[in-house]
Design an enzyme around this catalytic site. Structure first.
Site, mmCIF file in Angstrom:
data_model
loop_
_atom_site.group_PDB
_atom_site.id
_atom_site.type_symbol
_atom_site.label_atom_id
_atom_site.label_comp_id
_atom_site.label_asym_id
_atom_site.label_seq_id
_atom_site.Cartn_x
_atom_site.Cartn_y
_atom_site.Cartn_z
ATOM 1 N N HIS A 118 5.994 10.455 1.829
ATOM 2 C CA HIS A 118 7.372 10.034 1.871
ATOM 3 C C HIS A 118 8.301 11.167 1.405
ATOM 4 C CE1 HIS A 118 5.646 5.953 0.972
ATOM 5 N NE2 HIS A 118 5.803 5.931 2.225
ATOM 6 N N LYS A 137 6.202 -10.390 -1.207
ATOM 7 C CA LYS A 137 5.355 -9.495 -1.154
ATOM 8 C C LYS A 137 4.806 -9.098 -2.631
ATOM 9 C CE LYS A 137 3.788 -5.469 1.313
ATOM 10 N NZ LYS A 137 4.328 -4.409 2.371
ATOM 11 N N ARG A 168 2.324 8.682 11.018
ATOM 12 C CA ARG A 168 0.841 9.369 10.838
ATOM 13 C C ARG A 168 -0.131 9.375 11.997
ATOM 14 N NH1 ARG A 168 0.468 5.438 5.662
ATOM 15 N NH2 ARG A 168 1.243 4.144 7.339
ATOM 16 N N SER A 203 0.382 4.076 0.498
ATOM 17 C CA SER A 203 0.611 3.609 -0.807
ATOM 18 C C SER A 203 -0.542 2.770 -1.061
ATOM 19 C CB SER A 203 2.119 3.035 -0.921
ATOM 20 O OG SER A 203 3.045 3.768 -0.888
HETATM 21 O O1 PNS Z 1 6.744 0.566 3.867
HETATM 22 P P1 PNS Z 1 6.822 -0.570 4.900
HETATM 23 O O2 PNS Z 1 6.243 -1.745 4.020
HETATM 24 O O3 PNS Z 1 5.757 -0.241 6.040
HETATM 25 O O4 PNS Z 1 8.085 -0.625 5.477
HETATM 26 C C1 PNS Z 1 8.300 -1.551 6.324
HETATM 27 C C2 PNS Z 1 9.792 -1.915 6.576
HETATM 28 C C3 PNS Z 1 10.230 -2.582 5.188
HETATM 29 C C4 PNS Z 1 10.596 -0.704 7.225
HETATM 30 C C5 PNS Z 1 10.137 -3.231 7.633
HETATM 31 O O5 PNS Z 1 9.279 -4.439 7.076
HETATM 32 C C6 PNS Z 1 11.361 -3.594 7.690
HETATM 33 O O6 PNS Z 1 12.272 -2.833 8.426
HETATM 34 N N1 PNS Z 1 11.689 -4.793 7.097
HETATM 35 C C7 PNS Z 1 12.921 -5.269 6.772
HETATM 36 C C8 PNS Z 1 13.222 -6.821 7.694
HETATM 37 C C9 PNS Z 1 13.408 -6.316 9.295
HETATM 38 O O7 PNS Z 1 14.176 -5.757 9.683
HETATM 39 N N2 PNS Z 1 12.323 -6.980 10.024
HETATM 40 C C10 PNS Z 1 12.314 -6.691 11.459
HETATM 41 C C11 PNS Z 1 11.800 -5.303 11.782
HETATM 42 S S1 PNS Z 1 11.992 -5.110 13.442
#
Ligand code: PNS
Length: 160
Positions: free
Chosen positions: A18, A42, A91, A128
């Protein structure tokens, strides 16, 4: 024109991969907002304030980076903060399929584009959740996280 990008994620906790993405984004864009999702459904190892504090501490030297919480849709956060670009690390192919789907969705929802930075090879295996699993099972995680975060993670596991 100021180009402001968002690096969104759970960051539970942030790791070396990150930090690599934040640093490279900071070198290429005017402003970088690291947006930490607040998802009460979560179960996280670190609460939102702890995750934000780690990021603020580790990016303190990067003048154009700030950390902020968000809940709900990422595109709503982007619109509210005048952000037109999402910047994410990639990744490998598994990331790509899911990320591509989200990129299309975010563009359809609000015209917000996504750009990807390929992970630095030395951190392309880091996640993570995998780091937490390795630590939980007694493996060494040194070098995978900034030292204060590694110490906090190991301490959190001891408390459990
Ligand atoms: O670190 P992560 O858990 O892979 O991050 C995922 C994240 C938080 C970037 C993604 O789940 C997100 O954008 N969540 C916000 C809700 C949202 O906008 N959902 C629609 C995504 S297209």
């Amino acid at each position: 024109m100021t180009v402001r990008v968002v690096c969104p994620g759970s960051f539970d906790p942030m790791h070396a991969g990150h930090l690599d993405v934040f640093t490279r984004a900071a070198e290429r864009f005017d402003e970088v907002v690291v947006a930490v999702v607040d998802n009460p459904n979560k179960q996280a190892m670190f609460d939102l304030d702890e995750r934000l504090a780690f990021i603020k501490e580790q990016t303190a030297q990067l003048d154009n980076v700030r950390a902020a919480p968000f809940e709900g849709l990422l595109v709503d956060f982007c619109v509210a903060n005048d952000i037109s670009l999402i910047c994410k690390g990639l990744r490998g192919v598994t990331d790509f399929e899911y990320e591509l789907q989200m990129a299309h969705m975010n563009r359809q929802l609000a015209g917000v584009e996504t750009i990807f930075l390929p992970s630095t090879p030395s951190s392309s295996h880091l996640s993570s959740s995998l780091i937490k699993e390795v630590a939980r099972l007694g493996g060494t995680i040194s070098g995978m996280l900034p030292e204060p975060i590694e110490a906090a993670l190991l301490q959190r596991l001891q408390q459990r």
